[in-house]
Every structure is written in C-alpha cells, then in structure tokens.
Scaffold this motif. Structure first.
Motif, short mmCIF file in Angstrom:
data_model
loop_
_atom_site.label_atom_id
_atom_site.label_comp_id
_atom_site.label_asym_id
_atom_site.label_seq_id
_atom_site.Cartn_x
_atom_site.Cartn_y
_atom_site.Cartn_z
N SER A 274 16.24 -3.82 -1.77
CA SER A 274 16.07 -2.55 -1.07
C SER A 274 16.10 -1.35 -1.99
O SER A 274 15.39 -0.38 -1.77
N TYR A 275 16.96 -1.41 -3.04
CA TYR A 275 17.16 -0.21 -3.84
C TYR A 275 16.85 -0.37 -5.33
O TYR A 275 17.24 0.47 -6.12
N ILE A 276 16.14 -1.45 -5.69
CA ILE A 276 15.46 -1.45 -6.99
C ILE A 276 13.96 -1.49 -6.73
O ILE A 276 13.19 -0.79 -7.36
N VAL A 277 13.57 -2.31 -5.75
CA VAL A 277 12.14 -2.51 -5.53
C VAL A 277 11.60 -1.62 -4.40
O VAL A 277 10.97 -0.58 -4.66
N TYR A 278 11.85 -2.00 -3.17
CA TYR A 278 11.10 -1.38 -2.08
C TYR A 278 11.40 0.10 -1.84
O TYR A 278 10.48 0.91 -1.74
N GLY A 279 12.69 0.45 -1.72
CA GLY A 279 13.03 1.85 -1.42
C GLY A 279 12.51 2.81 -2.48
O GLY A 279 11.80 3.78 -2.17
N PRO A 280 12.84 2.57 -3.75
CA PRO A 280 12.35 3.46 -4.80
C PRO A 280 10.82 3.52 -4.88
O PRO A 280 10.23 4.60 -4.95
N LEU A 281 10.16 2.37 -4.85
CA LEU A 281 8.70 2.38 -5.02
C LEU A 281 8.01 3.04 -3.83
O LEU A 281 6.99 3.72 -4.00
N ASN B 161 8.98 5.55 -2.46
CA ASN B 161 9.10 6.99 -2.70
C ASN B 161 8.41 7.43 -3.99
O ASN B 161 8.59 8.57 -4.43
N GLY B 162 7.71 6.52 -4.63
CA GLY B 162 7.05 6.88 -5.90
C GLY B 162 8.02 7.18 -7.01
O GLY B 162 7.74 7.97 -7.91
N ALA B 163 9.16 6.53 -6.98
CA ALA B 163 10.22 6.81 -7.95
C ALA B 163 10.05 6.00 -9.23
O ALA B 163 9.28 5.04 -9.28
N THR B 164 10.83 6.37 -10.24
CA THR B 164 10.98 5.55 -11.44
C THR B 164 12.27 4.77 -11.30
O THR B 164 13.35 5.35 -11.16
N THR B 165 12.14 3.44 -11.31
CA THR B 165 13.30 2.60 -11.08
C THR B 165 13.54 1.73 -12.31
O THR B 165 12.62 1.09 -12.82
N GLU C 178 0.84 -1.20 0.00
CA GLU C 178 0.00 0.00 0.00
C GLU C 178 0.87 1.25 0.00
O GLU C 178 0.49 2.29 -0.53
N ASN C 179 2.05 1.11 0.60
CA ASN C 179 3.00 2.22 0.60
C ASN C 179 3.76 2.34 -0.71
O ASN C 179 4.19 3.42 -1.09
N CYS C 180 3.94 1.22 -1.39
CA CYS C 180 4.69 1.22 -2.65
C CYS C 180 3.79 1.44 -3.86
O CYS C 180 4.28 1.81 -4.92
N LEU C 181 2.50 1.15 -3.71
CA LEU C 181 1.61 1.21 -4.87
C LEU C 181 0.37 2.08 -4.62
O LEU C 181 0.26 3.18 -5.15
N ASP C 182 -0.55 1.59 -3.81
CA ASP C 182 -1.87 2.23 -3.68
C ASP C 182 -1.80 3.72 -3.43
O ASP C 182 -2.51 4.50 -4.05
N ARG C 183 -0.93 4.11 -2.52
CA ARG C 183 -0.93 5.52 -2.13
C ARG C 183 -0.44 6.43 -3.25
O ARG C 183 -0.65 7.63 -3.22
N HIS C 184 0.25 5.87 -4.24
CA HIS C 184 0.73 6.72 -5.33
C HIS C 184 -0.30 6.89 -6.45
O HIS C 184 -0.12 7.73 -7.32
N LEU C 185 -1.33 6.05 -6.43
CA LEU C 185 -2.26 6.05 -7.57
C LEU C 185 -2.90 7.42 -7.81
O LEU C 185 -2.93 7.88 -8.94
N PRO C 186 -3.40 8.10 -6.77
CA PRO C 186 -4.03 9.39 -7.03
C PRO C 186 -3.03 10.45 -7.51
O PRO C 186 -3.39 11.32 -8.30
N THR C 187 -1.81 10.39 -7.05
CA THR C 187 -0.87 11.47 -7.35
C THR C 187 0.04 11.17 -8.54
O THR C 187 0.49 12.07 -9.24
N ARG C 188 0.39 9.91 -8.74
CA ARG C 188 1.31 9.60 -9.84
C ARG C 188 0.98 8.26 -10.52
O ARG C 188 1.88 7.51 -10.90
N GLY C 189 -0.32 8.04 -10.69
CA GLY C 189 -0.76 6.79 -11.31
C GLY C 189 -0.18 6.55 -12.69
O GLY C 189 0.08 5.41 -13.09
N ASP C 190 0.03 7.63 -13.45
CA ASP C 190 0.53 7.47 -14.82
C ASP C 190 2.04 7.65 -14.94
O ASP C 190 2.60 7.65 -16.03
N LYS C 191 2.67 7.83 -13.81
CA LYS C 191 4.13 7.92 -13.82
C LYS C 191 4.73 6.52 -13.97
O LYS C 191 4.17 5.53 -13.47
N THR C 192 5.88 6.43 -14.64
CA THR C 192 6.55 5.14 -14.76
C THR C 192 7.10 4.71 -13.41
O THR C 192 7.87 5.45 -12.78
#
Ligand code: 7RM
Length: 635
Positions: free
Chosen positions: A300-307, A309-313, A66-80
């Motif tokens: 930690s630094y391809i999957v969980y940490g970047p996601l 933060n709503g990052a593009t990894t 929910e921290n890596c996916l759901d919460r980003h949907l409203p703000t950056r759903g179309d971001k890579t």
C-alpha cells in the motif's frame, strides 16, 4: 472541489464530519476527481456486515496501473518513480522514471501473457526488494492477474502452502538475494517448495546475485531474455471495481494463514488518499518506507499509494545494520528523504546502538516520520522524535492491518497534535467503536475496550481466499454489525486512541484488564532495558499473574539481576500501580519476532505457562534460535 489534500486540523474535522455524514457522496467526490476511470460506477456503496459483503464503486471499470503509470506520463514522465537503493552501498542507486517504469511493466506484462497468464489467474511472487518486485506486481495488475506476494524471508514450507492455497499458476523469483553481508539461495527454496506442487506451469527467474542455480527445463525461464524480446506497450486489462487485485497472506492466531483478498477500485482510492494526507506528500518529496513489499505496508505504501500520487518512492534492498547501523541515515542523507516510515522494532534496534551512528549524517531533509506495525513504546517514540526528527518532524503513529488495506487511525502531520504512543484520531471516513465484553459499545472518553469499525471503508479486504466463512467468523461474528479488529484500545479524555495490543494480549490480573503496551512502556523506561514483552500465566489467587521477558542493552553485562528486577517493578508501580507488578522476570538474549518485526507473545505465553510442547511452527520466525534459549532459562 473535493478534499483531497487536508492541511489543517480544523479542515480535518470538517472533512471527517462530511465523510461520516455522507460517506457515499464523500468517496464519490474523491474517486471522481482524482483517478482515471474507463467507466464510472453505477453505485458507490452497498454493504452488509452480516453476510458479510462490501462493494465499492460497483459497475466501474478501471485499471490501477493506468492510475499509477499512464496518467503520469504527460506530466511527470521523467520524474523518478522508484528510487532503488541496493544492499551494497557502493553499488549505484537506480532512478527509474515513470516512463521507464511504464515500459518495464508493459514488457513484463507481455511476458506474463506469453507464458499463458490470463485475467484472474493467480501469480505467486517470491522476490527480494529489487525493482522486479514492484514491476512484477504492476505487471500482474496490468493484465488483471491476481498477485500473491510471499515475503522472501519465508521458508519453502510457508511458500508452498501459500502457492497451494491460492492455486497459483506461476512463480516469479530470483536466483538469489542479498541480505547485508549474506546471500540467500532463493531459487533453491522455490525448488524445494515446488517439489510437491507439480501444477506450477512456469517459474520466471530474475538475475540478481549471478549464482549457479538449477533451471528445470520446460518450467524455469530466465527473465532477462524474455523481457528483451517483449514489446514495451501493453494494453491495460479492463477491470471491474470489485475484481480482486491481490491476495496477501496474514497469519492468524490459529490455523493456516489467511489469504486476504483486496479489490481494485476501493483499494486504489483509499491507499492513494491516505498516502497523500498521512505523509503530506508534495511534488518534489522523496518518500521512503522501509518495510518489505512482502507485507501490506509495502503493497500500500511503497507501491500503490505512492505511485497513484505520482510520487518518488524509495525501495531499499538491504538491512538497517549493513554495512553498519548508520545505513538508514546514510540513505536519508544521500537521497534527501523527506518522509520516513518504519517499524517500532527497527527504531528500538537502532536506539540500542546509541546516537553516534545518527550524528554523522545530515537528516535535515526529513519532514515527516512514521511508524507502523506495533504499539510504539514511549522511549522509542522520544528517541525517534529527538534524534531523527530533531523535535521538528511530526511522528505519525499509524494503526492499521493487512485486512484494512490502508491506514485507519493516525495523526495528520502538521495538523493533529501528536501524543507519544497514541495513534490519535480516525482517518477520514473511519468510524471506530470501543466494545465491552458483553457486546455493548462503550461511549464517552477515558474508556478502554475492543476496537471495532462500524462502517465500511473503501479498502476493507473483501474475503479470505477460498474461505468466506472464516472471514465472517474472524471479523464479523464477535460483535453485531461491526468489523472486529482483534486489537484492544483506549480512548483518552480528548478522544485520542491508543492501541494497547492484540486482545489476546490483554491479561486479566485480579479482575483488572491490563494491556501489554503500557506495562512494557514502563519497563522500557529503565536505562538498562532494550526491549520487553509481558504475558500472563495462571495464578491461584489472581487468576493470572504477569511474566516479563526483558532484553538488556549491551547484554546487561555486569548487572545484578535481582536489583534490576526490583527496579523494574518499582518503575511499573510508579507508572501504572502495584497491580501491574511482574511475578516473574526473565532476562533474555532476544524476543521471538515475526519477520515483520512483531513480538510473538503467543510463544512467550506458552513458555510462561509451561506448555512448550504446544509452541507450534516457529520456523517462520525472524529468530527461531532465541526460543530454545528462552526455554532453557525459564524462571
Ligand atoms: C500494517 C500492519 C496488524 C496488527 C494490528 C495491531 C498491530 C499495526 C500498529 C499496531 C499499535 C500501531 N498490518 N499494529 N500498527 N499496533 N500501533 N500503529 O502492521 O496485518 O501485519 O498487522 O499490527 O495489532 O492488528 S499487519
């Protein structure tokens, strides 16, 4: 406001002081303001390094996805979210948006459930660097299953011992994988591994190379048709803060691999916070870590940490040498990569090829460079700084371990002045100590000792799967009330740390403690040298003497070895002193390395000590063939 994003050196010190004076209050603020919780904790921290036991955010309920996916949907759903770069540069890159990733994770999670996977079950993931790897990890986390990723370069034996150790119910794999010009029969390896594991209920198979593979009826299932049928929504399982998120195996110096167990909440908070600061990630950045997700660096630094933060990894399927040695830089240019994180071994391999492959590409998008996995030698550091960063991108030399879950000692780019070969300062909340051999802490600066950590941080591994005693013996028994890292380090006159290598690499010559890294540094300065490793061997007078294994650039053609030996020892004398001169120097075709690129000095030590009958299992090495060659040419 909590100090989620540190931008200045002064601020670093301020926040650091705050984080060690009152760790609980500090981490509570970070957790509170930057993550979504279904229920807040009752207690921030309880710990006892003697037991040992560490608990962070006890009583909290969350789901990391929910921290890596759901919460980003409203703000950056179309971001890579994930930018997948295939092995073959002519195949299109795939941009998976947060919305798409969410749907694919949910579908996958529903497939897991349909195949009987429940909260707490272990799922072994044996996949190449394709999107399904990240997706299956998140799908496990979504339903509370404990993932155990096994690097897809490991053999059937290594795979089966890990499946057995954690008693996995399911294996997720693919028909095969691409690796540069080659294809690898992954499913064949899984079949071999499962020969003696009848307990496995199902094997899910992703299609990647379209090979003709054997599917065992009632056990093996193609993923695609299952995913097609599955719903694209899946409730996130409610997890306790301390519920295990994953197991990841790391090899010990002896015995079978250790299944390090990481928690849900603490791991999430620490990897997200370090990611943001160590890479100074900003919203439109494109971050690329070249590690395989089969290692902790990838977790930690391809999957969980970047996601989180709503990052593009970026996820890269291939190897640095295919189709040629310019591939990394081609990708940097193509995707305008802003942060680039790799291993010293990769830098040395690329530096060996000269700069012509670099010069063809526009690397001006780069802002921050990182290294991890091994001490970076001075030469490689400067090569990276000059040719890749053009002396404008700070290099973050990040020291950490599978066991620590996240980065522990590191500069903060644009804040901490960097210094070649130094990981510099502890990250926020990290309290390092240098210890002497009799168990006393060494205070002050310009000192050297064994690196320990005095106080728990949120992402410390909580145990070794199925063997808490070994966890205690390995990490908490060498020194009272301390986590022992197994590494040696020195602290310079301003308090910067330099990791000198594993403590078992420390060699005592005539009573002088010598770390391997500084000596190898001196050797690598020689223009003909590509890489080197030194080990000790018994000596009548000095106790130990030094044996150097040296790989030459261009295989050293036309070089006079005796002259080279003299020049190398002269360099060591100039840089360190005659005490560190090598008694023996062997020129080798390569150095034995782990799959993650670490030089296996243990094997080299056995060879130098003439104990080749005790080499142990060399099959998991990246390049087992060099071992025979080295044995044959021993000096
Ligand atoms: C992240 C990772 C851990 C061991 C560790 C060190 C060595 C890692 C550095 C380093 C010097 C560094 N996890 N190590 N990073 N040594 N400088 N920046 O590599 O579990 O696979 O390995 O790697 O010896 O104890 S790991």
């Amino acid at each position: 406001m909590s100090n989620y994003h540190i931008k200045q050196f002064e601020e670093y010190f301020q926040v650091y002081r705050k984080s060690v004076r009152n760790p609980e209050q500090f981490w509570e603020e970070i957790a509170e303001e930057h993550f979504v919780w279904r229920k807040k904790w009752d207690n921030v921290l309880s710990w006892d390094f003697k037991k040992p036991e560490v608990k962070w955010f006890e009583g909290a309920k969350l789901n990391i996805t929910e921290n890596c996916l759901d919460r980003h949907l409203p703000t950056r759903g179309d971001k890579t979210a994930i930018l997948f770069e295939p092995n073959n540069p002519n195949e299109d890159a795939e941009h998976i948006t947060y919305k798409q990733l969410y749907a694919r994770v949910c579908k996958f999670a529903n497939v897991l459930k349909e195949k009987g996977i429940q909260k707490g079950d272990r799922v072994c993931i044996y996949l190449p660097m394709i999107p399904e790897l990240a997706i299956s990890i998140l799908a496990c986390a979504r339903i509370g299953a404990v993932h155990s990723v096994v690097f897809a370069g490991f053999s059937a034996t290594a795979l089966s011992s890990r499946i057995n150790d954690c008693d996995a119910k399911m294996v997720i794999t693919s028909d095969g994988s691409y690796r540069g010009p080659k294809t690898i029969d992954l499913k064949g390896i899984v079949d071999e591994a499962l020969n003696d594991i009848p307990g496995i209920q199902s094997v899910l198979v992703a299609k990647r190379i379209n090979s003709n593979i054997n599917m065992k009826a009632g056990r093996d299932y193609w993923l695609d048709p299952l995913l097609e049928e599955a719903y694209s929504d899946c409730n996130a399982e409610l997890m306790d803060a301390e519920d295990p998120l994953f197991i990841l195996y790391t090899s010990g110096s002896t015995g079978k691999p250790k299944g390090m167990v990481h928690s849900s909440a603490g791991y999430m908070v620490y990897t997200a916070y370090t990611f943001k600061n160590v890479f100074q990630y900003r919203d439109n950045d494109v971050y690329w870590c070249t590690a395989d997700i089969g290692w902790i660096t990838g977790h930690s630094y391809i999957v969980y940490g970047p996601l989180a933060n709503g990052a593009t990894t970026v996820m890269f399927e291939g190897v640095p040498s295919y189709p040629d040695f310019g591939r990394f830089w081609d990708i940097v240019e193509k995707h305008k990569v802003t942060q680039f994180y790799t291993a010293p071994t990769a830098i040395r391999a690329l530096a060996k090829q000269g700069t012509e492959h670099v010069e063809k590409y526009d690397l001006s998008s780069l802002k921050v460079l990182g290294t991890v996995g091994e001490p970076i030698n001075e030469e490689a550091w400067h090569w990276y700084d000059e040719n890749i960063g053009k002396k404008k991108s700070p290099i973050v030399d990040t020291w950490w371990q599978t066991e620590t879950g996240g980065i522990m000692i590191t500069p903060i780019p644009f804040s901490t002045p960097t210094k070649p070969t130094y990981a510099t300062l502890p990250f926020i909340g990290i309290q390092p100590a240098l210890m002497d051999e009799s168990g006393n802490e060494i205070n002050g600066n310009q000192v050297e000792g064994r690196l320990c950590i005095k106080f728990p941080w949120p992402s410390i591994a909580r145990t070794i799967w199925g063997n808490h005693q070994r966890y205690k013996d390995t990490y908490f028994s060498a020194y009272d009330n301390m986590y022992f890292t197994g590494d040696g380090a020195l602290r310079d006159e301003v308090g910067y740390y330099r990791i000198t290598g594993r403590v078992d690499d420390v060699i005592i010559v005539s009573g002088h403690n010598l770390g391997t890294a500084p000596i190898e540094d001196a050797i690598n300065e020689h223009p003909a040298v590509a890489e080197s490793a030194i080990v000790g061997f018994p000596h009548d007078v000095k106790g130990n003497a030094l044996y150097g294994y040296v790989t030459l650039k261009d295989s050293g053609e036309g070089r006079n070895h005796d002259n080279l030996r003299k020049e190398i020892n002269q360099l060591i004398t100039d840089r360190i002193g005659p005490i560190a001169k090598l008694d023996k120097i062997q020129f080798t075709v390569g150095l034995p390395k782990t799959r993650s690129g670490k030089i296996m000095r243990r094997i080299l030590r056995k060879i130098a000590c003439n104990e080749t009958d005790q080499l142990g299992d060399t099959s998991t090495l990246l390049n087992p063939e060099v071992v025979d060659d080295i044995i044959k040419n021993v000096v």
